[in-house]
Scaffold this motif. Structure first.
Motif, mmCIF file in Angstrom:
data_model
loop_
_atom_site.group_PDB
_atom_site.id
_atom_site.type_symbol
_atom_site.label_atom_id
_atom_site.label_comp_id
_atom_site.label_asym_id
_atom_site.label_seq_id
_atom_site.Cartn_x
_atom_site.Cartn_y
_atom_site.Cartn_z
ATOM 1 N N ARG A 274 0.870 -1.179 0.000
ATOM 2 C CA ARG A 274 0.000 0.000 0.000
ATOM 3 C C ARG A 274 0.901 1.221 0.000
ATOM 4 O O ARG A 274 1.787 1.347 0.855
ATOM 5 C CB ARG A 274 -0.908 0.008 1.232
ATOM 6 N N SER A 275 0.682 2.106 -0.956
ATOM 7 C CA SER A 275 1.531 3.286 -1.063
ATOM 8 C C SER A 275 0.739 4.425 -1.692
ATOM 9 O O SER A 275 -0.063 4.192 -2.607
ATOM 10 C CB SER A 275 2.768 2.978 -1.920
ATOM 11 N N PRO A 276 0.965 5.654 -1.244
ATOM 12 C CA PRO A 276 0.226 6.788 -1.816
ATOM 13 C C PRO A 276 0.858 7.377 -3.067
ATOM 14 O O PRO A 276 0.203 8.104 -3.806
ATOM 15 C CB PRO A 276 0.237 7.809 -0.678
ATOM 16 N N ASP A 277 2.151 7.081 -3.310
ATOM 17 C CA ASP A 277 2.833 7.726 -4.434
ATOM 18 C C ASP A 277 4.123 6.965 -4.759
ATOM 19 O O ASP A 277 4.547 6.072 -4.023
ATOM 20 C CB ASP A 277 3.158 9.202 -4.094
ATOM 21 N N THR A 278 4.747 7.358 -5.860
ATOM 22 C CA THR A 278 5.951 6.644 -6.306
ATOM 23 C C THR A 278 7.127 6.854 -5.362
ATOM 24 O O THR A 278 7.968 5.960 -5.208
ATOM 25 C CB THR A 278 6.352 7.097 -7.721
ATOM 26 N N ASN A 279 7.214 7.996 -4.720
ATOM 27 C CA ASN A 279 8.334 8.243 -3.809
ATOM 28 C C ASN A 279 8.278 7.298 -2.612
ATOM 29 O O ASN A 279 9.292 6.690 -2.223
ATOM 30 C CB ASN A 279 8.333 9.695 -3.332
ATOM 31 N N THR A 280 7.084 7.138 -2.036
ATOM 32 C CA THR A 280 6.920 6.201 -0.923
ATOM 33 C C THR A 280 7.187 4.770 -1.393
ATOM 34 O O THR A 280 7.816 3.977 -0.677
ATOM 35 C CB THR A 280 5.502 6.305 -0.337
#
Length: 355
Positions: A274-280
């Protein structure tokens, strides 16, 4: 020479404890790789003791109608795991689903249509209870055709592979995100948090039915037990890190990854991300790479990821997107109002659901 039966002479029944033991002994030739028969039976006994199996597990056997409790004429067998699920239409329904595993026909009984007939009968039994059981699914190692004939249609089966052998482990840091490793004791809390978010994030604006087998702690616990078993058999150190989480400056969890160890093929398998964006995502995958390297894993796999989270710099620096040829996710839908695969969306078709 094994006796041959007409299909009309056969029935599908829940196995007796004695029959279940025989099915394990029979299937050793197929799935006992790297183990002795004693080890294989021990593995199955250990896995059967966990909540994921002990309360929700059924062994099915195809046998002659005249001798339903036979232990010598088990013509084909399989297993089902009942597990919590969500079905989303214009509203949210909490139902069970079934995952199907260990479909096996002993060599002396093959080429007689027994496995196909067993799956036909199993599908009918499961569909009879469609008000309580919305769908079932399995992972095919025999291609897309065999199970499709009996209602289990193949869904997306892509994965991202990261090769660890030539990884240089450039340090990726962030001023706003902190990433920490997850021990076994952290996983239950993370999975409860994840399941609660899944319900809150559901989009009801769709013409399709949506289904999801929930990523509960019980299915992770069962999968981890497999890794621990093989670590013991191979005299390796038992894993103590099972993932990583990302938190913001307020210490709120904004993403996580949970993984498992395949010590036979030296692969770290990402079960759920589960991740909100590519950086995370980058930060979480970096932790998986570091752990894989430490455990001498040669590769990391991520099943059916949200590609929006992996679009930067060649699929997050070094990953390769491929189509799997094994473990093809296949789903049968039991709602009488719709029988088309194209009208059903399988949400979170990730590795945690495999069994």
């Amino acid at each position: 020479m094994a006796s041959t039966y007409s299909l009309s002479e056969l029935t599908l029944v829940k196995a007796t404890p004695e029959q279940a033991i025989v099915t394990n002994k029979n299937s050793f030739i197929e799935w006992g790789t790297h183990l002795s028969l004693e080890q294989y039976l021990s593995r199955e006994s250990i896995l059967a003791s966990f909540p994921f199996t002990s309360e929700n597990f059924t062994v099915w056997v195809l046998v002659p109608r005249s001798t339903p409790e036979t232990t010598t004429n088990i013509l084909s067998s399989c297993e089902t795991f009942a597990r919590p699920a969500l079905i989303i239409t214009s509203s949210l329904q909490k139902q069970n689903c079934y995952s199907i595993a260990s479909v096996f026909t002993p060599p002396e009984h093959r080429k007689n249509g027994y496995a196909s007939y067993m799956m036909e009968l199993l599908g009918k039994k499961l569909k009879e209870n469609f008000h309580e059981v919305g769908f079932s699914f399995l992972y095919s190692d025999v291609g897309p055709v065999f199970y499709s004939r009996n209602g289990w249609k193949v869904f997306e089966h892509r994965e991202i592979q990261f090769n660890i052998e030539n990884e240089n482990f450039n340090n990726i840091t962030s001023d706003t995100i902190n990433v920490t490793q997850l021990s076994y004791s952290d996983i239950e809390e993370i999975t409860k948090y994840d399941c609660s978010l899944i319900e809150k994030e559901i989009d009801f604006n769709s013409n399709k039915y949506k289904v999801v087998a929930l990523p509960t702690f019980e299915c992770f616990e069962w999968t981890f037990a497999r890794s621990k078993f093989y670590a013991k058999v191979k005299d390796l150190k038992e894993p103590n890190i099972w993932g990583a989480k990302a938190t913001n400056k307020g210490n709120k969890v904004i993403g996580f990854v949970i993984w498992n160890y395949d010590f036979n093929d030296n692969v770290l398998q990402i079960l759920r991300i589960r991740s909100p964006d590519t950086n995370t995502t980058k930060l979480l995958i970096q932790q998986a790479k570091l752990c894989a390297s430490y455990c001498n894993s040669k590769k990391i796999t991520v099943w059916n990821p949200d590609l929006k989270l992996f679009t930067e710099t060649n699929i997050i620096e070094g990953g390769e997107l491929i189509e799997r040829t094994k473990s093809l996710p296949s789903l049968a839908w039991y709602n009488n109002k719709s029988s088309s695969k194209d009208e059903v969306e399988w949400i979170l078709n990730e590795n945690y659901a495999w069994c």
